[in-house]
Design a protein around this motif. Structure first.
Motif, mmCIF file in Angstrom:
data_model
loop_
_atom_site.group_PDB
_atom_site.id
_atom_site.type_symbol
_atom_site.label_atom_id
_atom_site.label_comp_id
_atom_site.label_asym_id
_atom_site.label_seq_id
_atom_site.Cartn_x
_atom_site.Cartn_y
_atom_site.Cartn_z
ATOM 1 N N THR A 69 -20.026 -51.523 -18.151
ATOM 2 C CA THR A 69 -20.589 -50.183 -17.988
ATOM 3 C C THR A 69 -20.577 -49.788 -16.511
ATOM 4 O OG1 THR A 69 -22.046 -50.573 -19.870
ATOM 5 C CG2 THR A 69 -22.613 -48.759 -18.411
ATOM 6 N N GLY A 70 -20.149 -48.574 -16.234
ATOM 7 C CA GLY A 70 -20.140 -48.084 -14.858
ATOM 8 C C GLY A 70 -18.815 -48.233 -14.149
ATOM 9 N N ILE A 71 -17.883 -48.990 -14.709
ATOM 10 C CA ILE A 71 -16.546 -49.119 -14.134
ATOM 11 C C ILE A 71 -15.627 -48.144 -14.859
ATOM 12 C CG2 ILE A 71 -14.570 -50.645 -13.773
ATOM 13 C CD1 ILE A 71 -16.893 -51.385 -12.048
ATOM 14 N N SER A 72 -15.005 -47.248 -14.123
ATOM 15 C CA SER A 72 -14.146 -46.245 -14.751
ATOM 16 C C SER A 72 -12.687 -46.703 -14.760
ATOM 17 C CB SER A 72 -14.251 -44.914 -14.001
ATOM 18 O OG SER A 72 -13.532 -44.974 -12.783
ATOM 19 N N ALA A 73 -11.901 -46.029 -15.583
ATOM 20 C CA ALA A 73 -10.473 -46.326 -15.637
ATOM 21 C C ALA A 73 -9.795 -46.066 -14.301
ATOM 22 C CB ALA A 73 -9.823 -45.494 -16.742
ATOM 23 N N SER A 74 -10.321 -45.119 -13.527
ATOM 24 C CA SER A 74 -9.745 -44.833 -12.209
ATOM 25 C C SER A 74 -9.908 -46.006 -11.255
ATOM 26 C CB SER A 74 -10.397 -43.585 -11.617
ATOM 27 O OG SER A 74 -10.087 -42.443 -12.384
ATOM 28 N N VAL A 75 -10.971 -46.763 -11.432
ATOM 29 C CA VAL A 75 -11.165 -47.966 -10.616
ATOM 30 C C VAL A 75 -10.046 -48.964 -10.902
ATOM 31 C CG1 VAL A 75 -12.657 -49.976 -10.243
ATOM 32 C CG2 VAL A 75 -13.658 -47.685 -10.377
ATOM 33 N N LEU A 76 -9.722 -49.148 -12.172
ATOM 34 C CA LEU A 76 -8.625 -50.055 -12.522
ATOM 35 C C LEU A 76 -7.300 -49.535 -11.974
ATOM 36 C CD1 LEU A 76 -9.459 -51.074 -16.218
ATOM 37 C CD2 LEU A 76 -10.193 -52.138 -14.073
ATOM 38 N N ALA A 77 -7.108 -48.223 -12.000
ATOM 39 C CA ALA A 77 -5.882 -47.646 -11.439
ATOM 40 C C ALA A 77 -5.772 -47.961 -9.955
ATOM 41 C CB ALA A 77 -5.865 -46.133 -11.665
ATOM 42 N N ASN A 78 -6.872 -47.828 -9.230
ATOM 43 C CA ASN A 78 -6.852 -48.106 -7.791
ATOM 44 C C ASN A 78 -6.555 -49.578 -7.519
ATOM 45 O OD1 ASN A 78 -7.471 -45.440 -7.308
ATOM 46 N ND2 ASN A 78 -9.652 -45.796 -6.975
ATOM 47 N N ILE A 79 -7.167 -50.457 -8.289
ATOM 48 C CA ILE A 79 -6.923 -51.890 -8.115
ATOM 49 C C ILE A 79 -5.461 -52.227 -8.367
ATOM 50 C CG2 ILE A 79 -7.393 -54.163 -9.144
ATOM 51 C CD1 ILE A 79 -10.288 -53.239 -9.522
ATOM 52 N N LEU B 40 -0.611 -54.287 -6.994
ATOM 53 C CA LEU B 40 0.689 -54.456 -7.631
ATOM 54 C C LEU B 40 1.713 -53.385 -7.283
ATOM 55 C CD1 LEU B 40 -1.102 -55.572 -10.737
ATOM 56 C CD2 LEU B 40 1.113 -56.603 -10.285
ATOM 57 N N GLN B 41 1.343 -52.121 -7.463
ATOM 58 C CA GLN B 41 2.348 -51.074 -7.348
ATOM 59 C C GLN B 41 2.927 -50.963 -5.944
ATOM 60 O OE1 GLN B 41 1.214 -46.885 -7.934
ATOM 61 N NE2 GLN B 41 2.793 -46.780 -9.512
ATOM 62 N N ARG B 42 2.111 -51.151 -4.925
ATOM 63 C CA ARG B 42 2.617 -51.022 -3.553
ATOM 64 C C ARG B 42 3.622 -52.109 -3.196
ATOM 65 N NH1 ARG B 42 -2.437 -48.858 0.217
ATOM 66 N NH2 ARG B 42 -2.626 -46.838 -0.826
ATOM 67 N N LYS B 43 3.572 -53.230 -3.927
ATOM 68 C CA LYS B 43 4.518 -54.314 -3.669
ATOM 69 C C LYS B 43 5.708 -54.259 -4.612
ATOM 70 C CE LYS B 43 4.928 -59.353 -3.535
ATOM 71 N NZ LYS B 43 4.200 -60.652 -3.664
ATOM 72 N N HIS B 44 5.447 -53.992 -5.886
ATOM 73 C CA HIS B 44 6.487 -54.108 -6.906
ATOM 74 C C HIS B 44 7.003 -52.774 -7.415
ATOM 75 C CE1 HIS B 44 5.935 -58.466 -7.360
ATOM 76 N NE2 HIS B 44 4.632 -58.255 -7.351
ATOM 77 N N GLY B 45 6.356 -51.663 -7.048
ATOM 78 C CA GLY B 45 6.724 -50.397 -7.654
ATOM 79 C C GLY B 45 6.183 -50.326 -9.070
ATOM 80 N N GLY B 46 6.952 -49.777 -9.988
ATOM 81 C CA GLY B 46 6.517 -49.707 -11.370
ATOM 82 C C GLY B 46 5.575 -48.539 -11.622
ATOM 83 N N THR B 47 5.027 -48.505 -12.828
ATOM 84 C CA THR B 47 4.143 -47.416 -13.225
ATOM 85 C C THR B 47 2.801 -47.962 -13.700
ATOM 86 O OG1 THR B 47 5.010 -47.424 -15.487
ATOM 87 C CG2 THR B 47 6.055 -45.939 -13.904
ATOM 88 N N ILE B 48 1.782 -47.119 -13.601
ATOM 89 C CA ILE B 48 0.422 -47.490 -13.989
ATOM 90 C C ILE B 48 -0.088 -46.478 -15.007
ATOM 91 C CG2 ILE B 48 -1.979 -47.677 -13.192
ATOM 92 C CD1 ILE B 48 -0.803 -48.625 -10.488
ATOM 93 N N ALA B 49 -0.734 -46.987 -16.039
ATOM 94 C CA ALA B 49 -1.394 -46.131 -17.032
ATOM 95 C C ALA B 49 -2.798 -46.672 -17.262
ATOM 96 C CB ALA B 49 -0.616 -46.117 -18.344
ATOM 97 N N THR B 50 -3.772 -45.789 -17.268
ATOM 98 C CA THR B 50 -5.146 -46.207 -17.503
ATOM 99 C C THR B 50 -5.823 -45.237 -18.456
ATOM 100 O OG1 THR B 50 -6.037 -44.929 -15.641
ATOM 101 C CG2 THR B 50 -5.361 -47.191 -15.183
ATOM 102 N N GLY B 51 -6.937 -45.667 -19.015
ATOM 103 C CA GLY B 51 -7.679 -44.786 -19.903
ATOM 104 C C GLY B 51 -8.666 -45.545 -20.751
ATOM 105 N N GLU B 52 -9.316 -44.806 -21.637
ATOM 106 C CA GLU B 52 -10.242 -45.433 -22.575
ATOM 107 C C GLU B 52 -9.469 -45.997 -23.761
ATOM 108 O OE1 GLU B 52 -14.466 -43.362 -22.688
ATOM 109 O OE2 GLU B 52 -12.870 -41.881 -22.989
#
Length: 288
Positions: free
Chosen positions: A239-249, A254-266
């Motif tokens: 509780t209190g951790i949003s999907a945007s937090v996971l996107a930032n992590i 990962l993304q800054r080193k490997h590229g790729g795409t990120i998807a987050t949500g409920e």
């Protein structure tokens, strides 16, 4: 929202007044859910009243099941070719989080479409839903959980699903220490899955707190990814951790080193009676 809407032997029948009514194979269970803050149309009649068992919370913590009909010690349900033992526990859980089927389908598709051997690391692996999904799609899997009983349950689920002969390695250990050892051994994985708790203890009393430990742990895990990583999945029920937090992590680690795409949500389950969707947590997916 990612909705697990392909179940045949599980159904979220109705919700309201802090409870949910679920069909698990041949049994209907009634249990609390803090997300359900809307009213029930009539929780004192119909299937609500006829539930096979209902979980009551205790003011001192935990709770207990009150059975209207005698439940077996455990029974099984299927999701496609995957099969799982269901057993109501003293902490209201049943040994399976059915909303995770939305992730199982995604992982199986990624592995089958990879066109090469895939090695998966499943951390905080519980009773092995993701392990079975990946193994059934042809991956080699290392399954790690600190709870010996959960690892045994996962093995039994694999046997039930006719996957006992697949290349699955079961480890009972603190996941952080396991990852550190894999660094030293030089072992690498094409995909990593994690479903970390808000708080936890390893087999030797090691403490885990998600807000403090998640980012450094994810960063550490990126060091054991192969040169051709396929995906990285984080689930969270905190509780209190949003999907945007996971996107930032995932962006930073990962993304800054490997590229790729990120998807987050409920992630959620459809409610038969109302046509609504019950949110059950969040996810973050990184993929190439």
């Amino acid at each position: 929202m990612y909705v697990a809407d392909r179940w045949e032997q599980f159904e979220l029948i109705d919700t309201g007044d802090g409870e949910k009514l679920e069909r698990w194979g041949g049994y209907v269970l009634r249990r609390p859910d803090p997300q359900i803050i809307w009213p029930a149309e009539d929780s004192n009649s119909g299937l609500w009243k006829e539930a096979s068992a209902r979980y009551y919370r205790s003011s001192s913590g935990g709770g207990e099941w009150k059975e209207r009909v005698k439940l077996p010690e455990r029974w099984s349900i299927s999701y496609g070719r995957l099969k799982f033992y269901i057993k109501p526990t003293g902490f209201k859980h049943t040994g399976l989080f059915p909303e995770q089927a939305a992730n199982w389908d995604w992982m199986m598709d990624k592995i089958r479409q990879a066109g090469r051997p895939i090695k998966v690391l499943n951390l905080f692996a519980y009773t092995g839903g993701a392990t079975l999904a990946c193994a059934s799609a042809g991956a080699e899997v290392v399954h790690v959980d600190a709870a010996k009983g959960m690892v045994q349950w996962a093995k039994e689920n694999a046997a039930l699903s006719n996957l006992a002969d697949r290349p699955i390695r079961y480890i009972t250990d603190d996941v952080f220490k396991f990852v550190q050892r894999e660094h030293r051994r030089g072992n690498r994985y094409d995909a990593i899955i994690m479903d970390p708790p808000s708080y936890g203890r390893g087999p030797n009393g090691e403490m885990w707190k998600l807000e403090k430990d998640l980012y450094p742990f994810v960063e550490s895990c990126t060091g054991i990814l192969s040169d051709r990583p396929l995906f990285f999945l984080i689930n969270s029920y905190t509780t209190g951790i949003s999907a945007s937090v996971l996107a930032n992590i995932l962006t930073l680690a990962l993304q800054r080193k490997h590229g790729g795409t990120i998807a987050t949500g409920e992630i959620g389950l459809p409610i038969t009676a109302s046509g609504l969707v019950l949110p059950c947590g969040i996810l973050g997916r990184w993929e190439l």
